[in-house]
Design an enzyme around this catalytic site. Sequence first.
Site, PDB file in Angstrom:
ATOM      1  N   TRP A 130       0.812  -1.225   0.000  1.00 50.37           N
ATOM      2  CA  TRP A 130       0.000   0.000   0.000  1.00 50.37           C
ATOM      3  C   TRP A 130       0.843   1.272   0.000  1.00 50.37           C
ATOM      4  O   TRP A 130       0.319   2.357  -0.210  1.00 50.37           O
ATOM      5  CB  TRP A 130      -0.891   0.036   1.261  1.00 50.37           C
ATOM      6  CG  TRP A 130      -0.140  -0.318   2.504  1.00 50.37           C
ATOM      7  CD1 TRP A 130      -0.088  -1.560   3.084  1.00 50.37           C
ATOM      8  CD2 TRP A 130       0.724   0.520   3.273  1.00 50.37           C
ATOM      9  NE1 TRP A 130       0.751  -1.532   4.169  1.00 50.37           N
ATOM     10  CE2 TRP A 130       1.272  -0.269   4.318  1.00 50.37           C
ATOM     11  CE3 TRP A 130       1.107   1.869   3.195  1.00 50.37           C
ATOM     12  CZ2 TRP A 130       2.168   0.237   5.260  1.00 50.37           C
ATOM     13  CZ3 TRP A 130       1.994   2.365   4.138  1.00 50.37           C
ATOM     14  CH2 TRP A 130       2.521   1.555   5.152  1.00 50.37           C
ATOM     15  N   ASN A 131       2.155   1.139   0.282  1.00 47.31           N
ATOM     16  CA  ASN A 131       2.891   2.373   0.599  1.00 47.31           C
ATOM     17  C   ASN A 131       3.161   3.243  -0.628  1.00 47.31           C
ATOM     18  O   ASN A 131       3.201   4.467  -0.509  1.00 47.31           O
ATOM     19  CB  ASN A 131       4.174   2.053   1.374  1.00 47.31           C
ATOM     20  CG  ASN A 131       5.142   1.195   0.599  1.00 47.31           C
ATOM     21  OD1 ASN A 131       4.738   0.415  -0.251  1.00 47.31           O
ATOM     22  ND2 ASN A 131       6.407   1.333   0.892  1.00 47.31           N
ATOM     23  N   LYS A 154      -3.741  -7.832  -7.212  1.00 52.20           N
ATOM     24  CA  LYS A 154      -4.370  -7.660  -5.903  1.00 52.20           C
ATOM     25  C   LYS A 154      -3.695  -6.495  -5.185  1.00 52.20           C
ATOM     26  O   LYS A 154      -2.586  -6.609  -4.675  1.00 52.20           O
ATOM     27  CB  LYS A 154      -4.266  -8.912  -5.030  1.00 52.20           C
ATOM     28  CG  LYS A 154      -5.294  -8.823  -3.895  1.00 52.20           C
ATOM     29  CD  LYS A 154      -5.030  -9.728  -2.726  1.00 52.20           C
ATOM     30  CE  LYS A 154      -4.146  -9.157  -1.682  1.00 52.20           C
ATOM     31  NZ  LYS A 154      -4.581  -7.875  -1.075  1.00 52.20           N
ATOM     32  N   PRO A 155      -4.385  -5.353  -5.161  1.00 53.95           N
ATOM     33  CA  PRO A 155      -3.831  -4.244  -4.377  1.00 53.95           C
ATOM     34  C   PRO A 155      -3.895  -4.600  -2.906  1.00 53.95           C
ATOM     35  O   PRO A 155      -4.662  -5.474  -2.499  1.00 53.95           O
ATOM     36  CB  PRO A 155      -4.785  -3.079  -4.696  1.00 53.95           C
ATOM     37  CG  PRO A 155      -6.065  -3.713  -5.125  1.00 53.95           C
ATOM     38  CD  PRO A 155      -5.719  -5.043  -5.724  1.00 53.95           C
ATOM     39  N   GLY A 205       5.932  -6.613  -0.571  1.00 52.48           N
ATOM     40  CA  GLY A 205       5.378  -6.542   0.775  1.00 52.48           C
ATOM     41  C   GLY A 205       6.424  -6.927   1.802  1.00 52.48           C
ATOM     42  O   GLY A 205       7.624  -6.807   1.558  1.00 52.48           O
ATOM     43  N   SER A 206       5.958  -7.410   2.937  1.00 54.04           N
ATOM     44  CA  SER A 206       6.864  -7.655   4.061  1.00 54.04           C
ATOM     45  C   SER A 206       7.599  -8.986   3.907  1.00 54.04           C
ATOM     46  O   SER A 206       7.156  -9.893   3.184  1.00 54.04           O
ATOM     47  CB  SER A 206       6.056  -7.662   5.360  1.00 54.04           C
ATOM     48  OG  SER A 206       5.119  -8.712   5.316  1.00 54.04           O
ATOM     49  N   GLU A 227       9.693  -8.709  -3.582  1.00 49.82           N
ATOM     50  CA  GLU A 227      10.344  -7.440  -3.242  1.00 49.82           C
ATOM     51  C   GLU A 227       9.923  -7.108  -1.825  1.00 49.82           C
ATOM     52  O   GLU A 227       8.769  -6.772  -1.580  1.00 49.82           O
ATOM     53  CB  GLU A 227       9.902  -6.352  -4.218  1.00 49.82           C
ATOM     54  CG  GLU A 227      10.182  -6.746  -5.648  1.00 49.82           C
ATOM     55  CD  GLU A 227      10.730  -5.628  -6.483  1.00 49.82           C
ATOM     56  OE1 GLU A 227      10.365  -4.468  -6.247  1.00 49.82           O
ATOM     57  OE2 GLU A 227      11.532  -5.909  -7.390  1.00 49.82           O
ATOM     58  N   LEU A 228      10.859  -7.209  -0.899  1.00 45.79           N
ATOM     59  CA  LEU A 228      10.484  -7.208   0.517  1.00 45.79           C
ATOM     60  C   LEU A 228      11.055  -5.990   1.241  1.00 45.79           C
ATOM     61  O   LEU A 228      11.393  -4.987   0.624  1.00 45.79           O
ATOM     62  CB  LEU A 228      10.928  -8.533   1.147  1.00 45.79           C
ATOM     63  CG  LEU A 228      10.498  -9.790   0.354  1.00 45.79           C
ATOM     64  CD1 LEU A 228      11.013 -11.053   1.010  1.00 45.79           C
ATOM     65  CD2 LEU A 228       8.985  -9.850   0.196  1.00 45.79           C
ATOM     66  N   CYS A 261       9.938   1.459   1.373  1.00 40.50           N
ATOM     67  CA  CYS A 261      10.809   0.281   1.529  1.00 40.50           C
ATOM     68  C   CYS A 261      12.252   0.736   1.621  1.00 40.50           C
ATOM     69  O   CYS A 261      13.055   0.109   2.296  1.00 40.50           O
ATOM     70  CB  CYS A 261      10.608  -0.675   0.368  1.00 40.50           C
ATOM     71  SG  CYS A 261      10.771   0.086  -1.237  1.00 40.50           S
ATOM     72  N   GLU A 358      12.850  -3.944  10.723  1.00 40.76           N
ATOM     73  CA  GLU A 358      12.273  -2.853   9.938  1.00 40.76           C
ATOM     74  C   GLU A 358      11.281  -2.074  10.810  1.00 40.76           C
ATOM     75  O   GLU A 358      10.429  -2.675  11.472  1.00 40.76           O
ATOM     76  CB  GLU A 358      11.562  -3.417   8.704  1.00 40.76           C
ATOM     77  CG  GLU A 358      11.106  -2.320   7.759  1.00 40.76           C
ATOM     78  CD  GLU A 358      10.476  -2.866   6.468  1.00 40.76           C
ATOM     79  OE1 GLU A 358       9.656  -3.785   6.545  1.00 40.76           O
ATOM     80  OE2 GLU A 358      10.808  -2.331   5.392  1.00 40.76           O
TER      81      GLU A 358
HETATM   82  P1  NAD Z   1       2.224  -7.117   3.640  1.00 41.24           P
HETATM   83  O1  NAD Z   1       3.225  -8.217   3.500  1.00 41.24           O
HETATM   84  O2  NAD Z   1       1.447  -7.035   4.882  1.00 41.24           O
HETATM   85  O3  NAD Z   1       1.135  -7.205   2.460  1.00 41.24           O
HETATM   86  C1  NAD Z   1       1.504  -7.154   1.097  1.00 41.24           C
HETATM   87  C2  NAD Z   1       0.409  -7.782   0.260  1.00 41.24           C
HETATM   88  O4  NAD Z   1       0.355  -9.185   0.510  1.00 41.24           O
HETATM   89  C3  NAD Z   1      -0.988  -7.249   0.543  1.00 41.24           C
HETATM   90  O5  NAD Z   1      -1.657  -7.096  -0.684  1.00 41.24           O
HETATM   91  C4  NAD Z   1      -1.602  -8.354   1.401  1.00 41.24           C
HETATM   92  O6  NAD Z   1      -3.008  -8.401   1.335  1.00 41.24           O
HETATM   93  C5  NAD Z   1      -0.986  -9.574   0.772  1.00 41.24           C
HETATM   94  N1  NAD Z   1      -0.947 -10.778   1.605  1.00 41.24           N
HETATM   95  C6  NAD Z   1      -0.881 -10.862   2.969  1.00 41.24           C
HETATM   96  N2  NAD Z   1      -0.810 -12.164   3.346  1.00 41.24           N
HETATM   97  C7  NAD Z   1      -0.822 -12.907   2.215  1.00 41.24           C
HETATM   98  C8  NAD Z   1      -0.746 -14.317   1.950  1.00 41.24           C
HETATM   99  N3  NAD Z   1      -0.641 -15.221   2.930  1.00 41.24           N
HETATM  100  N4  NAD Z   1      -0.769 -14.734   0.667  1.00 41.24           N
HETATM  101  C9  NAD Z   1      -0.840 -13.841  -0.344  1.00 41.24           C
HETATM  102  N5  NAD Z   1      -0.919 -12.493  -0.159  1.00 41.24           N
HETATM  103  C10 NAD Z   1      -0.900 -12.036   1.102  1.00 41.24           C
HETATM  104  O7  NAD Z   1       3.022  -5.768   3.344  1.00 41.24           O
HETATM  105  P2  NAD Z   1       2.485  -4.251   3.358  1.00 41.24           P
HETATM  106  O8  NAD Z   1       2.218  -3.838   4.749  1.00 41.24           O
HETATM  107  O9  NAD Z   1       1.432  -4.096   2.330  1.00 41.24           O
HETATM  108  O10 NAD Z   1       3.767  -3.469   2.812  1.00 41.24           O
HETATM  109  C11 NAD Z   1       4.820  -3.054   3.631  1.00 41.24           C
HETATM  110  C12 NAD Z   1       6.039  -3.901   3.366  1.00 41.24           C
HETATM  111  O11 NAD Z   1       6.357  -3.912   1.980  1.00 41.24           O
HETATM  112  C13 NAD Z   1       7.282  -3.348   4.049  1.00 41.24           C
HETATM  113  O12 NAD Z   1       8.034  -4.416   4.592  1.00 41.24           O
HETATM  114  C14 NAD Z   1       8.050  -2.689   2.901  1.00 41.24           C
HETATM  115  O13 NAD Z   1       9.430  -2.569   3.112  1.00 41.24           O
HETATM  116  C15 NAD Z   1       7.725  -3.625   1.776  1.00 41.24           C
HETATM  117  N6  NAD Z   1       7.921  -2.973   0.478  1.00 41.24           N
HETATM  118  C16 NAD Z   1       8.956  -3.375  -0.315  1.00 41.24           C
HETATM  119  C17 NAD Z   1       9.190  -2.756  -1.523  1.00 41.24           C
HETATM  120  C18 NAD Z   1      10.349  -3.156  -2.399  1.00 41.24           C
HETATM  121  O14 NAD Z   1      10.403  -2.701  -3.526  1.00 41.24           O
HETATM  122  N7  NAD Z   1      11.278  -3.990  -1.944  1.00 41.24           N
HETATM  123  C19 NAD Z   1       8.349  -1.722  -1.935  1.00 41.24           C
HETATM  124  C20 NAD Z   1       7.283  -1.343  -1.121  1.00 41.24           C
HETATM  125  C21 NAD Z   1       7.067  -1.983   0.086  1.00 41.24           C
END
Ligand code: NAD
Length: 455
Positions: A130-131, A154-155, A205-206, A227-228, A261, A358
């Site tokens: 979402w960020n 999936k946003p 995501g995370s 990409e975490l 990130c 983080e």
């Molecule tokens: P998150 O991991 O909570 O969620 C990311 C996505 O995954 C969401 O769409 C969520 O609904 C989905 N999701 C959650 N559980 C799932 C599962 N079991 N199976 C499939 N999909 C699932 O992360 P967030 O809070 O949305 O984003 C923040 C994180 O993203 C931070 O750690 C940040 O550093 C990272 N990030 C990384 C980059 C990069 O380019 N490396 C860029 C932006 C954000």
Amino acid sequence: MLTIESPATGSKIAEVSEDDAHSIAAKYAAARSAQPAWAVTPLANRCDILRRFRDALLSDVDRLAAVLTSETGKPIRQSRNEINGLPARIDFFLDSVERVLSPREVHNDAGMVERISHEPLGVIANISAWNYPYFVGGNVFVPALLTGNAVLYKPSEFATLTGLEIGRLLHAAGVPAQIFAVVTGDGAVGAELIKQPIDGVFFTGSYATGQRIARDAGARMIKLQLELGGKDPTYVCDDVDIAKAAASLADGAMYNTGQSCCSVERIYVHQKIHDVFVHAFVNEVAALKGGDPADESTTIGPLTRAPQIKILEQQVADAVAKGAKLVLGGARMPSVGNWFAPTVLVDVDHTMEVMREESFGPIIGIQKVASDAEAVRLMNDTDYGLTAGVYTTDERRAKSILAQIRAGSVYWNCCDRVSPRLPWSGVGHSGVGLTLSTYGIEAFTRPKAWHLKSA
Ligand code: NAD
């Protein structure tokens, strides 16, 4: 139903219907049957469609920014910056895709010709954060669509309204509805999406969710990109313009309320200038203006996700208990919504969570170092490896330090920066695979090897 709340006030702003196993399977089936026709659509037509999407974004920036700000709490000027920044990335992809996709003859001798062509992967899942929904989404769906893939997007549940806007704009630009389908919902919906017989998962995501996705999709032998997160360090040498470095790093640590990130998450400062730097840095951060994210003058918003407040409180408590000194902020702000005061901790070390986990919020630890060697050792003392930087007036010193750093991107006298021309990747817990650059176009293709012998 997915309830969308304002992170600034906690009030409900919308309800959106969520996908379920049945609707996801239907979107997958539609994408699968439509993808071959999209793949043979002339590249020039696909480029025209994405160019129209680019133009539509630019003509609707104010409204789209207001939507993004309403659901994520991103300060409005930063929302506009993000949307205004996506067209340059799209332009890079538009300018480069033909070159990447052109078949290449790599050998021609004695009747044997060897060629490489690039075929789309097929139907991919794009599970997004979402960020920066326009940036991290666009890094995937733009090159994926240009290279002939169908995308199930999936946003994040915290950027659903923006995800729906992106879908609407892409369809209006000419992407068939089956070729780009928005899948709405939370993590359980994401997990359901991955169960479909897709050809690739592109996740942002995370680390924790990335691990789960790797487990769920790993055995399927499909393309997996993760990409975490990061714990991105910067080292400030003793020869810098202190005021300039402090201003640049305060921005790098606090922009988007520290929820990037590649936010600066750890700062190491040479002992000769440590105290003067901390003073300048704290002044910069103290001058940031929290408030209604829709207000033009706001530079710090709420946290998008309420649970993150507890993590920041815990990091502050842990650091202070272990001897850190709190010089600014340190607590949630007593109001409705997810507010946490911009926070600066000094006298920190690597026993503290704030220097290891983080933070993803407006908080930073500053640690004094005695030498370049100590700074390099500490910068590399992390499970993550997304970005890292050094501030110095000495180019040779900078390059020597950065060459020793284990990270996907390294910065000299800058931070929190992404370029479409350069690959975006992480090492360690920051992920696998990459987006952006020409490699980030190839990532959505399968190179095919042709061995052609004339009879
Ligand atoms: P998150 O991991 O909570 O969620 C990311 C996505 O995954 C969401 O769409 C969520 O609904 C989905 N999701 C959650 N559980 C799932 C599962 N079991 N199976 C499939 N999909 C699932 O992360 P967030 O809070 O949305 O984003 C923040 C994180 O993203 C931070 O750690 C940040 O550093 C990272 N990030 C990384 C980059 C990069 O380019 N490396 C860029 C932006 C954000």
